[in-house]
Design a protein around this motif. Sequence first.
Motif, PDB file in Angstrom:
ATOM      1  N   GLU A 138       7.406   8.964   7.473  1.00 36.79           N
ATOM      2  CA  GLU A 138       7.243   7.840   6.753  1.00 36.79           C
ATOM      3  C   GLU A 138       6.437   7.447   5.421  1.00 36.79           C
ATOM      4  OE1 GLU A 138       6.591   4.995   9.735  1.00 36.79           O
ATOM      5  OE2 GLU A 138       8.277   5.897  11.164  1.00 36.79           O
ATOM      6  N   GLY A 139       5.535   8.397   5.337  1.00 35.81           N
ATOM      7  CA  GLY A 139       4.632   8.311   4.282  1.00 35.81           C
ATOM      8  C   GLY A 139       3.492   7.242   4.429  1.00 35.81           C
ATOM      9  N   LYS A 140       3.265   6.972   5.670  1.00 36.70           N
ATOM     10  CA  LYS A 140       2.073   5.980   6.189  1.00 36.70           C
ATOM     11  C   LYS A 140       0.775   6.073   5.563  1.00 36.70           C
ATOM     12  CE  LYS A 140       4.152   3.364  10.057  1.00 36.70           C
ATOM     13  NZ  LYS A 140       4.148   2.194   9.249  1.00 36.70           N
ATOM     14  N   ARG A 141       0.149   5.487   4.796  1.00 35.17           N
ATOM     15  CA  ARG A 141      -1.180   5.518   4.089  1.00 35.17           C
ATOM     16  C   ARG A 141      -2.121   4.987   5.107  1.00 35.17           C
ATOM     17  NH1 ARG A 141      -1.400   5.117  -1.996  1.00 35.17           N
ATOM     18  NH2 ARG A 141       0.695   6.151  -2.482  1.00 35.17           N
ATOM     19  N   THR A 142      -2.385   6.017   6.275  1.00 38.43           N
ATOM     20  CA  THR A 142      -3.233   5.609   7.198  1.00 38.43           C
ATOM     21  C   THR A 142      -4.697   6.040   6.706  1.00 38.43           C
ATOM     22  OG1 THR A 142      -2.769   7.976   8.164  1.00 38.43           O
ATOM     23  CG2 THR A 142      -1.402   6.134   8.979  1.00 38.43           C
ATOM     24  N   VAL A 143      -5.805   5.838   7.637  1.00 35.31           N
ATOM     25  CA  VAL A 143      -6.827   6.271   7.596  1.00 35.31           C
ATOM     26  C   VAL A 143      -7.100   7.799   7.553  1.00 35.31           C
ATOM     27  CG1 VAL A 143      -9.409   6.205   8.311  1.00 35.31           C
ATOM     28  CG2 VAL A 143      -8.073   4.138   8.219  1.00 35.31           C
ATOM     29  N   LEU A 144      -6.280   8.245   8.411  1.00 33.71           N
ATOM     30  CA  LEU A 144      -6.217   9.708   8.705  1.00 33.71           C
ATOM     31  C   LEU A 144      -5.890  10.387   7.663  1.00 33.71           C
ATOM     32  CD1 LEU A 144      -6.311  11.825  10.933  1.00 33.71           C
ATOM     33  CD2 LEU A 144      -4.114  11.400  11.446  1.00 33.71           C
ATOM     34  N   LEU A 145      -4.405   9.846   6.901  1.00 33.82           N
ATOM     35  CA  LEU A 145      -4.177  10.617   5.755  1.00 33.82           C
ATOM     36  C   LEU A 145      -5.128  10.551   4.613  1.00 33.82           C
ATOM     37  CD1 LEU A 145      -1.909  11.994   3.953  1.00 33.82           C
ATOM     38  CD2 LEU A 145      -0.838   9.786   3.646  1.00 33.82           C
ATOM     39  N   LEU A 185      -7.905   0.449   5.721  1.00 29.24           N
ATOM     40  CA  LEU A 185      -8.849  -0.368   7.011  1.00 29.24           C
ATOM     41  C   LEU A 185      -8.465  -1.889   6.683  1.00 29.24           C
ATOM     42  CD1 LEU A 185     -11.961   1.541   6.917  1.00 29.24           C
ATOM     43  CD2 LEU A 185     -10.413   1.225   8.787  1.00 29.24           C
ATOM     44  N   ALA A 186      -8.210  -2.290   5.277  1.00 32.85           N
ATOM     45  CA  ALA A 186      -7.819  -3.674   5.295  1.00 32.85           C
ATOM     46  C   ALA A 186      -6.387  -3.944   5.833  1.00 32.85           C
ATOM     47  CB  ALA A 186      -7.828  -3.876   3.759  1.00 32.85           C
ATOM     48  N   VAL A 187      -5.484  -3.233   5.602  1.00 36.03           N
ATOM     49  CA  VAL A 187      -4.236  -3.347   6.269  1.00 36.03           C
ATOM     50  C   VAL A 187      -4.216  -3.315   7.785  1.00 36.03           C
ATOM     51  CG1 VAL A 187      -2.158  -2.287   6.846  1.00 36.03           C
ATOM     52  CG2 VAL A 187      -2.936  -2.143   4.473  1.00 36.03           C
ATOM     53  N   HIS A 215       0.775  -1.077   0.024  1.00 33.68           N
ATOM     54  CA  HIS A 215      -0.125  -0.009  -0.083  1.00 33.68           C
ATOM     55  C   HIS A 215       0.723   1.123   0.071  1.00 33.68           C
ATOM     56  CE1 HIS A 215      -3.466   2.465   0.305  1.00 33.68           C
ATOM     57  NE2 HIS A 215      -3.293   2.742   1.759  1.00 33.68           N
ATOM     58  N   GLN A 216       2.133   1.125   0.652  1.00 30.61           N
ATOM     59  CA  GLN A 216       2.724   2.519   0.679  1.00 30.61           C
ATOM     60  C   GLN A 216       3.328   2.782  -0.566  1.00 30.61           C
ATOM     61  OE1 GLN A 216       2.367   3.444   4.006  1.00 30.61           O
ATOM     62  NE2 GLN A 216       4.529   4.210   4.104  1.00 30.61           N
ATOM     63  N   GLU A 217       3.512   1.726  -1.464  1.00 26.77           N
ATOM     64  CA  GLU A 217       3.906   1.958  -2.823  1.00 26.77           C
ATOM     65  C   GLU A 217       2.877   1.962  -3.946  1.00 26.77           C
ATOM     66  OE1 GLU A 217       7.210   2.259  -3.281  1.00 26.77           O
ATOM     67  OE2 GLU A 217       7.644   1.872  -1.014  1.00 26.77           O
ATOM     68  N   ASP A 268      -8.337   4.638  -1.400  1.00 26.00           N
ATOM     69  CA  ASP A 268      -7.297   4.632  -0.194  1.00 26.00           C
ATOM     70  C   ASP A 268      -7.763   4.166   1.396  1.00 26.00           C
ATOM     71  OD1 ASP A 268      -5.380   5.070  -1.924  1.00 26.00           O
ATOM     72  OD2 ASP A 268      -5.005   7.068  -1.521  1.00 26.00           O
ATOM     73  N   GLU A 269      -8.814   4.780   1.737  1.00 22.94           N
ATOM     74  CA  GLU A 269      -9.388   4.484   2.919  1.00 22.94           C
ATOM     75  C   GLU A 269      -9.557   3.023   3.261  1.00 22.94           C
ATOM     76  OE1 GLU A 269     -12.686   5.615   6.235  1.00 22.94           O
ATOM     77  OE2 GLU A 269     -11.982   7.399   5.004  1.00 22.94           O
ATOM     78  N   ALA A 270     -10.250   2.595   2.358  1.00 22.04           N
ATOM     79  CA  ALA A 270     -10.620   1.043   2.241  1.00 22.04           C
ATOM     80  C   ALA A 270      -9.548   0.215   2.591  1.00 22.04           C
ATOM     81  CB  ALA A 270     -11.417   0.544   1.196  1.00 22.04           C
TER      82      ALA A 270
END
Length: 382
Positions: A280-287, A210-212, A194-196, A205-207
Amino acid sequence: MTSSDLPSAPSELDASFHELLQQVLTDELDARRAQLAAIAPEASGLVDSLRAFLVGGKLLRPRLCFGAARACSTSAEDPDELLALARLGGAIELLQAAALLHDDLIDRSPTRRGRPAVHVEMAELHRAQGLRGEADRFGGAVAIILGDLALSWARDLADADALPGAQTRMRDARAQFSSLATEVMTGQFLDVLHQEGGFRSPADDEAAALAVIRWKTVSYSVRRPVLMGAAQQGADDAVRQQLDAWSEAIGTAFQLRDDLLSVVGDEHSTGKPTGGDVREGKRTVLLARTRASAAAHEDARGLDLLDRVVGREDADDDAIEAVHDLMHATGAVSSVAADIRALSARAEAELAGAPGLEAEGREGLVRLGRAATDLTGLDVDR
């Protein structure tokens, strides 16, 4: 993930279980140190590093395992049952250590629990001893090896044939542990993918985020430890389904809260670097919510800010603060906080309606769930 602000173990965990768990881990690591020393004296230091790495953990996952078992039956306190639970708890702790050792390397995190991460520690050792080659490469290699050893020893501790008690129940608990290991490692892969930008099967992206969370955090932080405890006590399907629903809600809220701590938490008390997820570029729900809101409002400046700063390890503090301000301004922070509160309330309702749970064990799970999702003192509603 961090549980550094959870209540300390003695105030929450039955003292006999806590002491037995610590003894199981001590005995296991002592035996492993002797085993490695017989191979080569240099290798025994790996166990010393792992032992130090485990210091400071709040034992959330073993506590959940024991709490679920205790909620299902008071026989969880019988000596053989307690020893089986302590071995399962030790296995969970070693598996978590393996995951974190690798996670720190993947994320290039410099610290863990206020100390240098193992890959950093080993790179420093390389330099101090004047060894040949690249220090950072050596540190990374040792962290991978130590993580692999921890995972191997975790599996041995959870071996159903070595656990006291009825073998059918032990094999059931061991199967839950096996699922835990598979799911957390697969979740780690999905996180990296997902990061890549390669995790494309979810709707957005949010889904994907959440899967992660579902596979990387919920499974090994809450769901499988709880189901291990329930299985070890032979809980029926109805009880397991209620505990499963509670685990899903608490585990999701736990990770959403952890994501918030990077924005609104105090790194000295949480152990989570402020702004670390942004760098770190974490693809969080927040982001994902921040970006979606900026796009919906055609906020070109906000979108440009995210593109310039997120994922930049060299981003300065002013840039990080600007991203955090945008997360607040878009309502992403407050909406995630609202979800955490709703999930926590839903979880308590699940436990309240669960049939056949012992009152003391039920209350223990409630306390752990509240501690893992508490937003008190966090600036989330501005």
